[in-house]
Write a protein that holds these residues in place. Structure first.
Motif, mmCIF file in Angstrom:
data_model
loop_
_atom_site.group_PDB
_atom_site.id
_atom_site.type_symbol
_atom_site.label_atom_id
_atom_site.label_comp_id
_atom_site.label_asym_id
_atom_site.label_seq_id
_atom_site.Cartn_x
_atom_site.Cartn_y
_atom_site.Cartn_z
ATOM 1 N N LEU A 43 -19.223 15.035 38.245
ATOM 2 C CA LEU A 43 -18.664 15.678 37.053
ATOM 3 C C LEU A 43 -19.713 15.801 35.949
ATOM 4 C CD1 LEU A 43 -15.143 14.001 36.944
ATOM 5 C CD2 LEU A 43 -15.640 16.403 37.405
ATOM 6 N N THR A 44 -20.567 14.798 35.829
ATOM 7 C CA THR A 44 -21.652 14.875 34.845
ATOM 8 C C THR A 44 -22.634 15.972 35.227
ATOM 9 O OG1 THR A 44 -21.423 12.506 34.396
ATOM 10 C CG2 THR A 44 -23.444 13.564 33.660
ATOM 11 N N ALA A 45 -22.905 16.105 36.528
ATOM 12 C CA ALA A 45 -23.772 17.185 36.991
ATOM 13 C C ALA A 45 -23.156 18.544 36.676
ATOM 14 C CB ALA A 45 -24.021 17.048 38.494
ATOM 15 N N ALA A 94 -28.998 23.900 41.210
ATOM 16 C CA ALA A 94 -28.051 22.950 40.626
ATOM 17 C C ALA A 94 -26.619 23.323 40.977
ATOM 18 C CB ALA A 94 -28.231 22.907 39.112
ATOM 19 N N ARG A 95 -26.315 24.624 40.942
ATOM 20 C CA ARG A 95 -24.957 25.066 41.260
ATOM 21 C C ARG A 95 -24.620 24.779 42.718
ATOM 22 N NH1 ARG A 95 -25.673 29.870 40.088
ATOM 23 N NH2 ARG A 95 -25.137 29.707 37.882
ATOM 24 N N LYS A 113 -26.497 14.901 41.232
ATOM 25 C CA LYS A 113 -26.765 14.263 39.937
ATOM 26 C C LYS A 113 -28.241 14.238 39.623
ATOM 27 C CE LYS A 113 -25.994 12.007 36.148
ATOM 28 N NZ LYS A 113 -27.388 11.912 35.706
ATOM 29 N N ALA A 114 -29.067 13.888 40.604
ATOM 30 C CA ALA A 114 -30.505 13.800 40.376
ATOM 31 C C ALA A 114 -31.103 15.166 40.063
ATOM 32 C CB ALA A 114 -31.199 13.182 41.593
ATOM 33 N N PHE A 115 -30.804 16.153 40.920
ATOM 34 C CA PHE A 115 -31.423 17.469 40.754
ATOM 35 C C PHE A 115 -30.918 18.164 39.494
ATOM 36 C CE2 PHE A 115 -31.681 22.046 41.331
ATOM 37 C CZ PHE A 115 -33.011 22.205 41.718
ATOM 38 N N THR A 116 -29.611 18.139 39.280
ATOM 39 C CA THR A 116 -29.040 18.860 38.144
ATOM 40 C C THR A 116 -29.366 18.181 36.826
ATOM 41 O OG1 THR A 116 -27.231 19.607 39.557
ATOM 42 C CG2 THR A 116 -26.929 19.846 37.186
ATOM 43 N N GLY A 117 -29.209 16.859 36.771
ATOM 44 C CA GLY A 117 -29.500 16.154 35.532
ATOM 45 C C GLY A 117 -30.936 16.328 35.094
ATOM 46 N N GLU A 119 -28.577 13.359 31.562
ATOM 47 C CA GLU A 119 -29.623 13.036 32.532
ATOM 48 C C GLU A 119 -29.568 11.574 32.962
ATOM 49 O OE1 GLU A 119 -34.462 13.699 33.035
ATOM 50 O OE2 GLU A 119 -33.544 13.720 31.042
ATOM 51 N N VAL A 120 -29.125 10.683 32.064
ATOM 52 C CA VAL A 120 -29.101 9.247 32.389
ATOM 53 C C VAL A 120 -27.699 8.712 32.648
ATOM 54 C CG1 VAL A 120 -31.232 8.799 31.135
ATOM 55 C CG2 VAL A 120 -29.055 8.617 29.927
ATOM 56 N N LEU A 121 -26.659 9.477 32.322
ATOM 57 C CA LEU A 121 -25.290 9.029 32.599
ATOM 58 C C LEU A 121 -25.068 8.919 34.105
ATOM 59 C CD1 LEU A 121 -22.909 10.977 30.157
ATOM 60 C CD2 LEU A 121 -23.445 8.534 30.165
#
Length: 207
Positions: free
Chosen positions: A55-57, A105-106, A131-135, A171-173
């Motif tokens: 969800l954060t991503a 990212a999508r 999360k890693a790539f998108t953040g 990015e860190v969440l």
């Protein structure tokens, strides 16, 4: 653990992100008994953590899409040397890189969301990839958007800084990119050692 509200202090916290409210929950001096213990399935806790990361991503993806839209609109009207800066090849390359980041990212975020919903074996890995790539990617994209806007992007009156702040906190969440990359390496190693047992290995590893 379940803690009664009157036993804790909740204090507002100032962070880089000005678009959301953040709080510290302080448990100083709180005493709990065995009756306050809550038994939860470890797999369910892991799923919730992965869902939070995805969800954060998704939130970061929306931030990136808006930043690209703002940047494209700006370079069409901002002129330098008698022509829109969007006509310069270096600016075109920057925008193309931003679009490429968002496409990746999508794809990663959509797949991770579908994998978690369907309960497929690689859902945990997919959530870490997303999360890693998108953040990381959208945080970098936000910096490029700021550079492309120039001086106006640094002003408080322009909305760009709000998106940049949100991207940096996202990015860190639920884990920074480095943590998720490390998790992916560990999961890949476990799967290589025990092929065909990815679902159980993920639960065992995260637990």
């Amino acid at each position: 653990m379940l803690v009664r509200r009157e036993l804790v202090r909740v204090e507002p916290r100032r962070t880089l992100d000005e678009t959301r409210r953040w709080y510290d929950v302080i448990l100083d001096g709180v005493r709990l008994s065995d009756a306050d213990n809550v038994t939860v399935d470890e797999a369910e806790v892991g799923w919730l953590a992965d869902a939070g990361a995805v969800l954060t991503a998704a939130d970061s993806l929306g931030v990136g899409e808006r930043l690209l839209e703002m940047t494209v609109g700006y370079v069409k009207v901002r002129e330098q040397f008698g022509r829109p800066i969007g006509s310069f090849q270096s600016v075109k390359h920057k925008l193309a890189d931003m679009l490429t980041t968002l496409k990746g990212a999508r794809a990663a975020t959509y797949y991770a969301a579908m994998a978690l919903d369907a309960g497929v074996a690689d859902a945990a890995s997919a959530s870490s990839v997303a999360k890693a790539f998108t953040g990381e990617g959208v945080a970098a994209l936000a910096g490029e958007a700021l550079q492309t806007h120039g001086g106006i992007g640094f002003t408080w009156e322009h909305d760009l800084h709000l998106y940049l702040r949100r991207a940096k906190v996202n990015e860190v969440l639920y884990g920074a990119a480095a943590e998720h990359y490390e998790r992916l390496v560990e999961l890949r190693f476990l799967v290589a050692m025990y092929p065909g047992e990815e679902s159980s290995l993920v639960r065992r590893h995260d637990g």
